[in-house]
Write a protein that holds these residues in place. Structure first.
Motif, PDB file in Angstrom:
ATOM      1  N   PRO A   1       0.835  -1.209   0.000  1.00  0.00           N
ATOM      2  CA  PRO A   1       0.000   0.000   0.000  1.00  0.00           C
ATOM      3  C   PRO A   1       0.865   1.252   0.000  1.00  0.00           C
ATOM      4  CG  PRO A   1       0.028  -0.994   2.183  1.00  0.00           C
ATOM      5  CD  PRO A   1       0.775  -1.932   1.284  1.00  0.00           C
TER       6      PRO A   1
ATOM      7  N   THR B   1      -8.638   4.134   6.136  1.00  0.00           N
ATOM      8  CA  THR B   1      -7.876   4.269   4.906  1.00  0.00           C
ATOM      9  C   THR B   1      -7.325   5.685   4.781  1.00  0.00           C
ATOM     10  OG1 THR B   1      -9.357   2.685   3.857  1.00  0.00           O
ATOM     11  CG2 THR B   1      -7.942   3.990   2.407  1.00  0.00           C
TER      12      THR B   1
ATOM     13  N   ILE C   1      -3.983   7.375  -0.256  1.00  0.00           N
ATOM     14  CA  ILE C   1      -3.612   6.049  -0.728  1.00  0.00           C
ATOM     15  C   ILE C   1      -3.897   5.908  -2.223  1.00  0.00           C
ATOM     16  CG2 ILE C   1      -5.841   4.968  -0.191  1.00  0.00           C
ATOM     17  CD1 ILE C   1      -4.214   2.487   0.741  1.00  0.00           C
TER      18      ILE C   1
ATOM     19  N   PRO D   1      -6.739   1.503  -2.351  1.00  0.00           N
ATOM     20  CA  PRO D   1      -7.209   1.026  -1.044  1.00  0.00           C
ATOM     21  C   PRO D   1      -7.240  -0.489  -0.926  1.00  0.00           C
ATOM     22  CG  PRO D   1      -8.608   2.800  -1.842  1.00  0.00           C
ATOM     23  CD  PRO D   1      -7.702   2.434  -2.985  1.00  0.00           C
ATOM     24  N   GLN D   2      -7.419  -1.200  -2.053  1.00  0.00           N
ATOM     25  CA  GLN D   2      -7.474  -2.657  -1.976  1.00  0.00           C
ATOM     26  C   GLN D   2      -6.141  -3.269  -1.539  1.00  0.00           C
ATOM     27  OE1 GLN D   2     -10.249  -4.531  -2.241  1.00  0.00           O
ATOM     28  NE2 GLN D   2     -11.307  -2.551  -2.380  1.00  0.00           N
TER      29      GLN D   2
ATOM     30  N   LEU E   1     -12.602   0.801   3.987  1.00  0.00           N
ATOM     31  CA  LEU E   1     -12.190   1.005   2.603  1.00  0.00           C
ATOM     32  C   LEU E   1     -13.188   1.842   1.821  1.00  0.00           C
ATOM     33  CD1 LEU E   1     -10.810  -2.536   1.710  1.00  0.00           C
ATOM     34  CD2 LEU E   1      -9.548  -0.529   2.463  1.00  0.00           C
TER      35      LEU E   1
END
Length: 641
Positions: free
Chosen positions: A585, A608, A612, A615-616, A640
């Motif tokens: 990430p 989150t 980012i 996010p996954q 998320l």
């Protein structure tokens, strides 16, 4: 000797800032000339070039046109995601900026007003920034596509009169409509803006709200060009919110005068860019790199700046950077180490470089995160040019430590961003605030005053600036990074202060672990975090991404990595935990979210981060850690949304 020359300049800038920076200020066109360089009467709130006045937009655009360079390309736009390219000359840029500034003036925007810019990587974004500077308005660029709550929090903090946006951004995954996100943010924010301006892109139409939303193209069609407004050197130019903030956003305030002087000086001194050269910073205007070295720095130097709407890989492949350098004859190229690692991962032998002429390229500059030696050495071997690691922050706006390629190129030491740039007095301090001996780790700090171009304060929050940066070591600015300096003054930035882990009383840098892991020929990139341990306090956990096409046995690779770290770091590191993951990430600027991963590994609740990239990737990490028995899927609360 280059080393002696840099040391001499360091001493001059520190002992005689009046002489050093007044000379640098001569490259800027002032409306009221510089008579005094530094005002320290309100320390620690220092002011550079008090009493002098200027306009940053005039210095970046108009003066070059007046000098006869209107035909030179100012912005070379390259957009593989739309399949388009466009060159904007200095003359065209002046016309576009003046006209759009006139449109903003017609909407009531003037000196000191705030304007939020929420746009993709297109030339109009630079036009919007420069138009604000032209009027003396303060712009605050927020990444296009940022989630509505994050955009709303910045609107509430900056309290802008206006938001400038576009109908959409375009990612490799497809078109991202911006207007619904902006509408949601405006509904959520407490502060009510007077209106918005929307630039329509052909890939997506935006529904405009009557009375509030204005069409960019319609506004400029009827606007009268506006002139450059005189502002004080210490008037704010922009507010930029730092990544990863929680609660109230942290807005870095940049001035006009010191900013112009420092960036103009840095273009030659650090990047060896002269007027007419082509410079490319492969970043985003949402980051400080985009402010300093896509928009303002190159234009102040009358260079051609390359504005890129794409990725290092996938738009269309890992050879995109090299072909663009060839086509537009880029002299100096600046990107993040993570971009080079992404290219290395899918094209380890640089096959896509074959047949491409990058003879114009004189240096590759890397910043934004710590550059591991393997990445630097790989790039140097493949590109056959100096690869220059340099270190700076959103707060500083330009390099703290760098190899000054335009005045005294230094020997490159992989893993180090070289020496402190003249103007910065960098010291490594222990917990009591005492400078440590060479090769001893500590908190990297900068003696006050900071040089021109660095932050003035935080927007409407002097106390937070003082408490967050100045209180820990009186008389110093705390960078938040940890590292050490060798006998020659080369700095080694090993990670954030909170990336130091304590293993049975031994303070160890996660950066050192990562450096060793990256030496393994199967590893594309690595991140090391400290996890809680009842016996030793903390233990290092290594998470690695393997190079594509690597079909070796994973358990064998893990065993080799453990053995490698134990051989290089020693048994005190107690390194035995390794996980192989598909991706790490990261923020959109390429910084690995170590703190977030540490929370996941330790079973803490995680929200989150706003910046980012994917996010996954957090879900991937959570599942991998669960398989290692370090948490259970129920433990980390991953939001998320």
């Amino acid at each position: 000797m280059p080393l002696d020359k840099v040391r001499q300049m360091q001493q001059q800038a520190w002992q005689d800032p009046q002489g050093f920076w007044s000379q640098a200020a001569q490259t800027i066109s002032w409306m009221k000339p510089v008579e005094r360089v530094l005002d320290d009467s309100q320390a620690p709130f220092y002011r550079w070039f008090p009493g002098a006045t200027l306009n940053t937009c005039y210095n970046a655009v108009d003066r070059h046109v007046e000098a006869g360079f209107g035909e030179q390309t100012a912005i070379q736009y390259v957009s593989p995601v739309t399949g388009s390219e466009r060159a904007v000359s200095y003359g065209e840029l002046q016309q576009q900026v003046a006209t759009f500034a006139g449109a903003l003036k017609g909407l009531g925007i003037g000196k000191g007003d705030r304007v939020v810019i929420y746009m993709p990587m297109i030339p109009e974004t630079a036009v919007a920034m420069l138009a604000c500077a032209r009027l003396g308005a303060i712009h605050s660029v927020v990444f296009g596509g940022f989630a509505p709550p994050e955009l709303a929090s910045r609107i509430d903090d900056a309290q802008p009169k206006l938001v400038i946006s576009a109908s959409c951004g375009i990612e490799p995954s497809g078109v991202i409509p911006y207007k619904p996100l902006l509408d949601a943010a405006l509904e959520q924010s407490q502060h009510q803006v007077q209106g918005t301006v929307i630039f329509a892109r052909p890939q997506c139409q935006a529904e405009l709200k009557a009375g509030r939303d204005h069409d960019w193209q319609a506004l400029v069609a009827n606007a009268e060009p506006a002139g450059c407004v005189e502002v004080a050197a210490d008037d704010p130019l922009y507010i930029l919110y730092t990544s990863g903030t929680t609660g109230r956003p942290k807005g870095v305030v940049r001035d006009n005068g010191g900013h112009a002087v420092a960036l103009a000086w840095s273009m030659k001194a650090i990047y060896n860019i002269d007027a007419g050269d082509v410079f490319w910073a492969a970043s985003d205007v949402g980051w400080v790199v985009g402010h300093s070295y896509i928009v303002y720095g190159p234009l102040l130097a009358r260079a051609t700046t390359l504005l890129y709407e794409g990725k290092p890989v996938g738009t269309p492949d890992a050879g995109a950077f090299w072909r663009i350098i060839d086509k537009f004859k880029v002299k100096s190229f600046f990107t993040a180490p993570t971009a080079i690692r992404a290219i290395k991962r899918v094209d380890a032998d640089a096959s896509l470089l074959q047949g491409v002429d990058i003879g114009s390229l004189q240096a590759l500059f890397l910043a934004g995160e710590r550059c591991d030696p393997d990445t630097l050495n790989w790039a140097a071997e493949m590109l056959k040019v100096p690869v220059v690691d340099h270190w700076w922050q959103t707060e500083t706006g330009w390099s703290i430590c760098a190899n000054p390629m335009g005045i005294a190129p230094l020997p490159i030491k992989a893993g180090s961003p070289a020496l402190a740039v003249p103007g910065y007095q960098v010291e490594v301090l222990d917990e009591e605030g005492t400078p440590v001996a060479p090769n001893q780790s500590g908190a990297i700090s900068i003696k006050l005053p900071l040089p021109p171009g660095t932050l003035m304060t935080l927007w409407n929050n002097d106390d937070r600036y003082r408490d967050g940066y100045l209180a820990r070591y009186p008389g110093y600015y705390l960078t938040g990074d940890a590292g050490y300096m060798d006998e020659e003054g080369y700095l080694y930035v090993m990670g954030r202060v909170d990336d130091i882990i304590n293993v049975a009383g031994h303070r160890l840098s996660t950066g050192r672990f990562e450096e060793v892991l990256s030496h393994h020929n199967a590893v594309a990139e690595a991140a090391v975090i400290g996890i809680n341990d009842s016996l030793k306090g903390q233990l290092p956990l290594g998470l690695v991404v393997l190079k594509q096409g690597m079909d070796r046995d994973l358990e064998t690779i893990k065993s080799e990595l453990v053995a490698l770290v134990r051989a290089e770091v020693g048994a005190v590191g107690a390194f035995k935990l390794v996980g192989v993951v598909e991706k790490l990430p990261k923020t959109r600027s390429g910084k690995i979210l170590r703190g977030t991963m540490r929370k996941i590994a330790n079973g803490e609740a995680v929200n989150t981060p706003a910046t980012i990239e994917d996010p996954q990737a957090l879900l991937v990490i959570s599942q991998a850690l669960a398989q290692m028995g370090l948490n259970t899927p129920e433990q980390p609360v991953l939001d998320l949304s």
